[in-house]
Design an enzyme around this catalytic site. Sequence first.
Site, PDB file in Angstrom:
ATOM      1  N   ARG A  21       0.836  -1.213   0.000  1.00  0.00           N
ATOM      2  CA  ARG A  21       0.000   0.000   0.000  1.00  0.00           C
ATOM      3  C   ARG A  21       0.867   1.258   0.000  1.00  0.00           C
ATOM      4  O   ARG A  21       0.629   2.206  -0.760  1.00  0.00           O
ATOM      5  CB  ARG A  21      -0.893  -0.041   1.237  1.00  0.00           C
ATOM      6  CG  ARG A  21      -1.688   1.207   1.511  1.00  0.00           C
ATOM      7  CD  ARG A  21      -2.543   0.967   2.744  1.00  0.00           C
ATOM      8  NE  ARG A  21      -3.296   2.129   3.153  1.00  0.00           N
ATOM      9  CZ  ARG A  21      -2.844   3.049   4.009  1.00  0.00           C
ATOM     10  NH1 ARG A  21      -1.626   2.936   4.519  1.00  0.00           N
ATOM     11  NH2 ARG A  21      -3.599   4.071   4.345  1.00  0.00           N
ATOM     12  N   THR A 126      10.070 -10.444   6.663  1.00  0.00           N
ATOM     13  CA  THR A 126      10.212 -11.830   7.123  1.00  0.00           C
ATOM     14  C   THR A 126       9.916 -11.907   8.610  1.00  0.00           C
ATOM     15  O   THR A 126      10.332 -11.026   9.373  1.00  0.00           O
ATOM     16  CB  THR A 126      11.617 -12.406   6.840  1.00  0.00           C
ATOM     17  OG1 THR A 126      11.766 -13.615   7.592  1.00  0.00           O
ATOM     18  CG2 THR A 126      12.738 -11.468   7.227  1.00  0.00           C
ATOM     19  N   ASP A 128      11.246 -13.927  10.491  1.00  0.00           N
ATOM     20  CA  ASP A 128      12.424 -14.468  11.195  1.00  0.00           C
ATOM     21  C   ASP A 128      13.331 -13.397  11.795  1.00  0.00           C
ATOM     22  O   ASP A 128      14.143 -13.701  12.668  1.00  0.00           O
ATOM     23  CB  ASP A 128      13.261 -15.332  10.228  1.00  0.00           C
ATOM     24  CG  ASP A 128      12.466 -16.471   9.645  1.00  0.00           C
ATOM     25  OD1 ASP A 128      11.467 -16.872  10.264  1.00  0.00           O
ATOM     26  OD2 ASP A 128      12.836 -16.975   8.561  1.00  0.00           O
ATOM     27  N   ASP A 130      15.933 -12.039  10.658  1.00  0.00           N
ATOM     28  CA  ASP A 130      17.318 -12.526  10.599  1.00  0.00           C
ATOM     29  C   ASP A 130      18.179 -11.757   9.599  1.00  0.00           C
ATOM     30  O   ASP A 130      19.082 -12.311   8.986  1.00  0.00           O
ATOM     31  CB  ASP A 130      17.316 -14.032  10.255  1.00  0.00           C
ATOM     32  CG  ASP A 130      16.596 -14.320   8.958  1.00  0.00           C
ATOM     33  OD1 ASP A 130      15.932 -13.413   8.420  1.00  0.00           O
ATOM     34  OD2 ASP A 130      16.685 -15.457   8.470  1.00  0.00           O
ATOM     35  N   GLY A 186       7.488 -16.382  30.112  1.00  0.00           N
ATOM     36  CA  GLY A 186       8.041 -16.948  31.339  1.00  0.00           C
ATOM     37  C   GLY A 186       8.469 -18.398  31.193  1.00  0.00           C
ATOM     38  O   GLY A 186       8.353 -19.189  32.141  1.00  0.00           O
ATOM     39  N   ALA A 187       8.958 -18.751  30.008  1.00  0.00           N
ATOM     40  CA  ALA A 187       9.401 -20.140  29.809  1.00  0.00           C
ATOM     41  C   ALA A 187      10.625 -20.439  30.681  1.00  0.00           C
ATOM     42  O   ALA A 187      11.456 -19.562  30.911  1.00  0.00           O
ATOM     43  CB  ALA A 187       9.748 -20.357  28.340  1.00  0.00           C
ATOM     44  N   GLN A 255       1.946 -18.754  12.899  1.00  0.00           N
ATOM     45  CA  GLN A 255       2.817 -17.594  13.163  1.00  0.00           C
ATOM     46  C   GLN A 255       2.980 -16.693  11.946  1.00  0.00           C
ATOM     47  O   GLN A 255       3.500 -15.581  12.051  1.00  0.00           O
ATOM     48  CB  GLN A 255       4.207 -18.077  13.613  1.00  0.00           C
ATOM     49  CG  GLN A 255       4.184 -18.809  14.934  1.00  0.00           C
ATOM     50  CD  GLN A 255       5.405 -19.693  15.122  1.00  0.00           C
ATOM     51  OE1 GLN A 255       6.366 -19.289  15.744  1.00  0.00           O
ATOM     52  NE2 GLN A 255       5.372 -20.908  14.585  1.00  0.00           N
TER      53      GLN A 255
END
Length: 323
Positions: A21, A126, A128, A130, A186-187, A255
């Site tokens: 856009r 992307t 990622d 990265d 909180g993993a 995702q």
Amino acid sequence: VSRIGVLTSGGDSPGMNAAIRAVVRTGIYNGLEVYGIMRGYQGLIEDDIYKMEGRSVANIIQRGGTILKTARCKIFHTAEGRRKAYEILQRRGIDGLVIIGGDGSFRGAVEFSKEFDIPCIGIAGTIDKDIAGTDFTIGFDTAVNTAVEAIDKIRDTADAHDRLFIIEVMGRDAGYIALHSGIATGAENILIPEQKTDIEDVIASLQEKERRKKLVNLIVVAEGDEFGGANEVAKAVKERLPQTETRVCILGHIQRGGAPTCLDRLIASRMGYHAVESLIEGRHNVFVGIQNNKMNYVPLDKVHKKKSTISDEWMKIVKILAS
Ligand code: F6P
């Protein structure tokens, strides 16, 4: 330039539509003709191209996916494919290209720009994140927020059953999604490709949690983790701690979809605008990044992957807060 083409290439990412856009409307504002190229380089080679108007991009800023569709095109990596693409651009009088995609898509543009004199401007799209030279890539923020929402839900059921969940997130060979979503949910453990996974450490931390009767445990694993992803981690845990009830959840392509977050819409709009401005100013073969809130123009042939790192500070924070 007077007539520019825009395409999306590689894996889609939420916010690509906002970038399209911005490119179309900035182009038209500046008196350029803008052409949408369908399915990335594939559509370019097949001449699947149409003229876009301001209205062609109405009502898309909030939509995931890409209205131009996308593909990973092998033929463009051949000299013959690129020649065909050039001929089509010549025939249509298109004298500038905006490529929205990841580093693979930029590599295609590098080859093309070595052979033919059509300025190419890249926009990093992307999930990622990265790509070196930019603090943001379009889609990462949405993807990571989708992962956080999903992991929060998993935590509810993990808590209800006192289970260990091993959750795999995307990111190809980078660990950004795992790192950010793992910290934000909180993993207890976050496994990323950039860091050696010591499974003994993971087991020891689970044993320690068990000793203290902490029964809900979440491990977030990046798909590119050298240990081999969530299923492999689960196998190792089951072998060593057979009494621990363990489940695996691979979040997958969820995702990649969904409405882009505010941040992704903002950076997509800004990068799209500057991509067209760059073509007008006569820039050649760069991608438009944002670094320290300033535009950063990185030569496409200098593009390289950026890996996530977890600083000692974050490592400490993760350990203390998950205890
Ligand atoms: O590059 C984006 C990405 O979603 C990676 O995180 C993942 O490894 C890959 O694409 C998946 O590709 P595909 O959609 O072709 O399965």
